[in-house]
Enzyme design. Structure first.
Site, PDB file in Angstrom:
ATOM      1  N   LYS A 111       0.728   0.353  19.483  1.00  0.00           N
ATOM      2  CA  LYS A 111       0.744  -1.035  19.009  1.00  0.00           C
ATOM      3  C   LYS A 111       1.405  -1.892  20.060  1.00  0.00           C
ATOM      4  O   LYS A 111       2.290  -1.423  20.792  1.00  0.00           O
ATOM      5  CB  LYS A 111       1.549  -1.141  17.714  1.00  0.00           C
TER       6      LYS A 111
HETATM    7  N1  GLU Z   1      -4.542  -4.070  13.898  1.00  0.00           N
HETATM    8  C1  GLU Z   1      -5.378  -3.286  13.048  1.00  0.00           C
HETATM    9  C2  GLU Z   1      -4.555  -2.291  12.260  1.00  0.00           C
HETATM   10  O1  GLU Z   1      -3.366  -2.453  12.080  1.00  0.00           O
HETATM   11  C3  GLU Z   1      -6.549  -2.661  13.790  1.00  0.00           C
HETATM   12  C4  GLU Z   1      -6.193  -1.666  14.822  1.00  0.00           C
HETATM   13  C5  GLU Z   1      -7.413  -1.227  15.653  1.00  0.00           C
HETATM   14  O2  GLU Z   1      -8.526  -1.524  15.288  1.00  0.00           O
HETATM   15  O3  GLU Z   1      -7.174  -0.567  16.662  1.00  0.00           O
HETATM   16  O4  GLU Z   1      -5.069  -1.343  11.736  1.00  0.00           O
END
Ligand code: GLU
Length: 421
Positions: A111
């Site tokens: 993240k």
């Molecule tokens: N930000 C989204 C989540 O928390 C998508 C993450 C992604 O598609 O890599 O799941």
């Protein structure tokens, strides 16, 4: 003894850890492996100097945490928000590891985030932040290394800048370095709606399990960004009755059912939820306590805590946001026998279609929206059922079951690979 000290209740990484420890002990996982899997692999801090539109230079702080790369490249969004902290990004990165493992896609978890307020930045300033952030991460990103996506405060345009910056440096158009891109740049059909669609599928599965009917469900959605608004639209179209919604500006309530198409039009124009005619105005937080059957928290972390969990009237909670419920609140909701579909399952539709996007980019062959939605449904249903059977077999909540399933899968891969020293 409380599972977490009251003063630590809102520390998101601690909350992840408490659930992890419970699930890992229940699995009987070796202490050493527990330690490895609980700890991130890499944490990067980046200082991003930007010449602002007024000529002043500001330095923004950004992070990328790669929690696990055991099952594949890192995967997870980039968040732009004034509230970003390293603790939060660390928790969100580990949730991505567990989320990808719950839906059984070949990614680890990562993240990123930048401490900034995108509402107060010009497009040029946002682009500058994004490009410098990406350039600093050049060695760590890549289709085989770590693949970002949108999250709070970022969108398709930001992903396009990430893709372009990376591509310019590696001297070739590399669409698979990021997901959630515009369709014209290798994005997937259905990606924008995927998290909301996954939540609808999770709701449908929960109803099936509890023997309830869609048309008799009153739904409240807290948060009206991409995920909340798409969830409202799809649930309304599927026959659920949306009785309450909110965003940061305030909430709306109509026990007879909100006219969702009108609401979407209103939000498009007014840029906020409050103000729709025919509904009662309620406070942004008050929507959580409305009389309803299903509550969908679709905004940020820590909205359901030990301070307010007892006021919730819903019978089912479907966590569209990441980490909306604290570990202390889990216990209260369990006592109240509320059926909680946990974040790492309920909102996994987004990353599932991100996986489809990555696959399509790598093969250079793009699927129809119907194909995307059908495969998403298959994967969400299979994962939901896997988690339910784990919960029944081990007599634990769906949240702990989801962690157990995920940890089991990652630990299995780690043992096969071994520790490289
Ligand atoms: N930000 C989204 C989540 O928390 C998508 C993450 C992604 O598609 O890599 O799941």
């Amino acid at each position: 003894m409380a599972i977490i000290a009251a003063e630590k209740e809102l520390l998101v990484y601690e909350n992840m850890g408490v659930r992890f420890d419970r699930a890992a002990s229940k699995l009987g996982l070796d202490k050493g492996f527990q330690h490895v899997l609980r700890t991130p692999t890499k944490e990067i801090t980046i200082y991003i100097p930007v010449v602002m539109d007024n000529g002043a230079i500001e330095v923004f702080v950004g992070y990328r945490v790669q929690h696990s790369l055991v099952r594949g490249p890192g995967k997870g969004g980039i968040r732009y928000s004034p509230d970003v902290t390293l603790d939060e990004i660390r928790a969100l990165a580990s949730w991505m590891t567990w989320k990808c493992a719950v839906v059984n896609i070949p990614f680890g978890g990562a993240k990123g985030g930048v401490i900034c307020d995108p509402e107060k930045l010009s497009r040029r300033e946002l682009e500058a932040i994004t490009r410098r952030y990406t350039a600093e991460l050049l060695a760590d990103l890549g289709p085989e290394r770590d693949v970002p996506a949108p999250d709070l405060g970022t969108d398709e345009q930001v992903m396009a800048w990430v893709m372009d910056t990376y591509s310019m440096h590696v001297r070739q158009a590399t669409t698979a370095v990021v997901t959630g891109k515009p369709i014209e740049l290798g994005g997937s059909r259905g990606r924008r709606e995927a998290t909301g669609r996954g939540c609808l599928i999770a709701c449908d599965r929960a109803l099936r399990k509890l023997g309830r009917k869609r048309t008799q469900q009153r739904v409240v959605i807290q948060g009206f960004g991409n995920v909340g608004s798409v969830t409202a639209k799809l649930m309304h179209e599927a026959g659920y009755k949306i009785v309450g919604v909110s965003d940061v500006h305030g909430g709306l309530y109509n026990p007879k059912g909100i006219d969702v198409p009108k609401l979407l039009e209103h939000v498009q124009q007014a840029q906020q939820v409050p103000g729709l005619a025919g509904c009662d105005a309620v406070g942004a937080d008050e929507v959580l306590y409305l009389e309803c059957d299903i509550l969908v928290p679709a905004a940020v972390e820590n909205v359901i805590t030990s301070r307010n969990a007892d006021r919730i009237k819903a019978k089912i909670i479907v966590e569209a946001a990441n980490g909306p419920t604290t570990a202390l609140a889990d216990e209260i909701l369990e006592e109240k026998k509320i059926f909680v579909v946990p974040d790492i399952l309920a909102n996994a539709g987004g990353v599932t279609v991100s996986y489809f996007e990555w696959v399509q980019d790598r093969m250079g062959y793009f699927w129809t929206e119907a194909m995307v939605n059908e495969r998403l449904e298959q994967m969400m249903v299979a994962s939901f059922d896997d988690v339910c059977s784990y919960a029944e077999r081990h007599d634990v909540s769906l949240r702990i079951a989801a962690y157990m399933l995920a940890i089991d899968r990652v630990a299995f891969a780690l043992k096969l690979r071994g520790l490289y020293a």
